[in-house]
Design a protein around this motif. Structure first.
Motif, PDB file in Angstrom:
ATOM      1  N   ASP A 150      37.340  39.375  25.253  1.00 24.07           N
ATOM      2  CA  ASP A 150      38.525  39.796  25.412  1.00 24.07           C
ATOM      3  C   ASP A 150      39.132  39.190  27.002  1.00 24.07           C
ATOM      4  OD1 ASP A 150      38.789  40.767  22.946  1.00 24.07           O
ATOM      5  OD2 ASP A 150      38.389  42.643  23.637  1.00 24.07           O
ATOM      6  N   ASP A 151      38.437  39.317  27.936  1.00 20.05           N
ATOM      7  CA  ASP A 151      38.888  38.916  29.106  1.00 20.05           C
ATOM      8  C   ASP A 151      39.401  37.586  29.078  1.00 20.05           C
ATOM      9  OD1 ASP A 151      38.143  41.294  30.275  1.00 20.05           O
ATOM     10  OD2 ASP A 151      36.148  40.819  30.561  1.00 20.05           O
ATOM     11  N   VAL A 152      38.591  36.784  28.287  1.00 20.95           N
ATOM     12  CA  VAL A 152      38.936  35.225  28.366  1.00 20.95           C
ATOM     13  C   VAL A 152      40.229  35.008  27.247  1.00 20.95           C
ATOM     14  CG1 VAL A 152      38.324  33.028  27.670  1.00 20.95           C
ATOM     15  CG2 VAL A 152      36.526  34.658  28.694  1.00 20.95           C
ATOM     16  N   ARG A 153      40.419  35.957  26.161  1.00 21.22           N
ATOM     17  CA  ARG A 153      41.332  35.837  25.337  1.00 21.22           C
ATOM     18  C   ARG A 153      42.866  36.067  25.985  1.00 21.22           C
ATOM     19  NH1 ARG A 153      37.996  38.849  20.504  1.00 21.22           N
ATOM     20  NH2 ARG A 153      37.641  37.062  19.386  1.00 21.22           N
ATOM     21  N   THR A 154      42.794  37.174  26.734  1.00 21.87           N
ATOM     22  CA  THR A 154      43.996  37.905  27.095  1.00 21.87           C
ATOM     23  C   THR A 154      44.237  37.408  28.591  1.00 21.87           C
ATOM     24  OG1 THR A 154      42.749  39.590  28.155  1.00 21.87           O
ATOM     25  CG2 THR A 154      43.609  39.838  25.920  1.00 21.87           C
ATOM     26  N   VAL A 155      43.552  36.543  29.269  1.00 22.54           N
ATOM     27  CA  VAL A 155      43.935  36.037  30.649  1.00 22.54           C
ATOM     28  C   VAL A 155      45.416  35.318  30.623  1.00 22.54           C
ATOM     29  CG1 VAL A 155      42.773  33.758  30.518  1.00 22.54           C
ATOM     30  CG2 VAL A 155      43.028  34.852  32.920  1.00 22.54           C
ATOM     31  N   THR A 156      45.833  35.674  31.788  1.00 28.78           N
ATOM     32  CA  THR A 156      47.359  34.801  31.981  1.00 28.78           C
ATOM     33  C   THR A 156      47.384  34.233  33.339  1.00 28.78           C
ATOM     34  OG1 THR A 156      48.451  36.884  32.334  1.00 28.78           O
ATOM     35  CG2 THR A 156      48.488  36.265  30.033  1.00 28.78           C
ATOM     36  N   PHE A 157      48.007  33.178  33.360  1.00 24.24           N
ATOM     37  CA  PHE A 157      48.300  32.522  34.625  1.00 24.24           C
ATOM     38  C   PHE A 157      49.888  32.341  34.683  1.00 24.24           C
ATOM     39  CE2 PHE A 157      44.443  30.696  32.659  1.00 24.24           C
ATOM     40  CZ  PHE A 157      43.413  31.425  33.519  1.00 24.24           C
ATOM     41  N   ARG A 158      50.252  32.536  36.022  1.00 27.63           N
ATOM     42  CA  ARG A 158      51.747  32.280  36.290  1.00 27.63           C
ATOM     43  C   ARG A 158      51.598  30.759  36.666  1.00 27.63           C
ATOM     44  NH1 ARG A 158      52.441  35.753  41.650  1.00 27.63           N
ATOM     45  NH2 ARG A 158      50.228  35.027  41.854  1.00 27.63           N
ATOM     46  N   ALA A 159      52.991  30.375  36.429  1.00 30.77           N
ATOM     47  CA  ALA A 159      53.534  29.009  36.439  1.00 30.77           C
ATOM     48  C   ALA A 159      53.771  28.402  37.895  1.00 30.77           C
ATOM     49  CB  ALA A 159      54.883  28.824  35.331  1.00 30.77           C
ATOM     50  N   GLN A 160      53.412  27.396  38.240  1.00 27.35           N
ATOM     51  CA  GLN A 160      53.626  26.652  39.463  1.00 27.35           C
ATOM     52  C   GLN A 160      54.238  25.181  38.951  1.00 27.35           C
ATOM     53  OE1 GLN A 160      49.858  26.741  41.449  1.00 27.35           O
ATOM     54  NE2 GLN A 160      50.605  24.836  42.327  1.00 27.35           N
TER      55      GLN A 160
END
Length: 184
Positions: A150-160
């Motif tokens: 679930d940590d992998v499924r739900t990881v999000t990254f901001r844009a740059q």
């Protein structure tokens, strides 16, 4: 007619109800071995890649996403049992080890160069955030560091601008999920 999931709060966007209901019907038939000839194939991977249109007052995204994760887990377990019967446990695990090695090789690349970058005017995933998460995944593969699917499924990254190419990062994360589900 009762709702399968809670609705998004009034005026808020949620998943289009008809699409969710139709997908769940098709998935249920596939899982039960009663797929119709016109039904699209359903697998753990297709469930992970499923997306729905949004509508005001639609189904709560958090509730549907949670159900899809459980459904993906069930399909992955079933797929593993079938593959183990057809190929044997060792062949199934060898395939998972091969995928894990490909992922580990990608993640072991130098920081700031683990994935392709988009152009300087294009938005991609924030490099430092992806690299930080890649370090966690490296520890998972190398040292057995605890990290959940679930940590992998739900990881999000901001844009740059000029960040990592999103599609490439997402493919690697999908492969990580596949490996984690295979060795459960």
């Amino acid at each position: 007619m009762p709702s399968t999931f809670p609705r998004a709060h009034r005026g808020q966007l949620g998943y289009r109800i008809e699409q969710v209901e139709e997908f769940l019907k098709v998935a249920r038939r596939a899982y039960d071995g009663a797929a119709l000839p016109d039904d699209p194939p359903v697998s753990a991977e297709t469930i992970r890649l499923t997306a729905f249109a949004m509508q005001k007052g639609g189904y709560s995204t958090a509730h549907v996403d949670g159900a899809l994760e459980r459904l993906e887990d069930a399909f992955a377990a079933e797929e593993r049992q079938i593959a183990a019967r057809l190929q044997g446990d060792e062949a199934w695990l060898a395939e998972a080890r091969t995928t894990a090695q490909v992922v580990a090789n990608r993640l072991s690349r130098p920081e700031r160069a683990r994935f392709d970058r988009v152009g300087p005017l294009v938005l991609g995933y924030r490099v430092d955030e992806v690299d930080r998460f890649a370090d966690k995944l490296t520890r998972y593969f190398r040292d057995g560091w605890p990290i959940g699917v679930d940590d992998v499924r739900t990881v999000t990254f901001r844009a740059q601008r000029g960040g990592y190419r999103e599609a490439q990062v997402d493919l690697v994360l999908d492969a990580v999920v596949d490996v984690m589900l295979a060795v459960r």
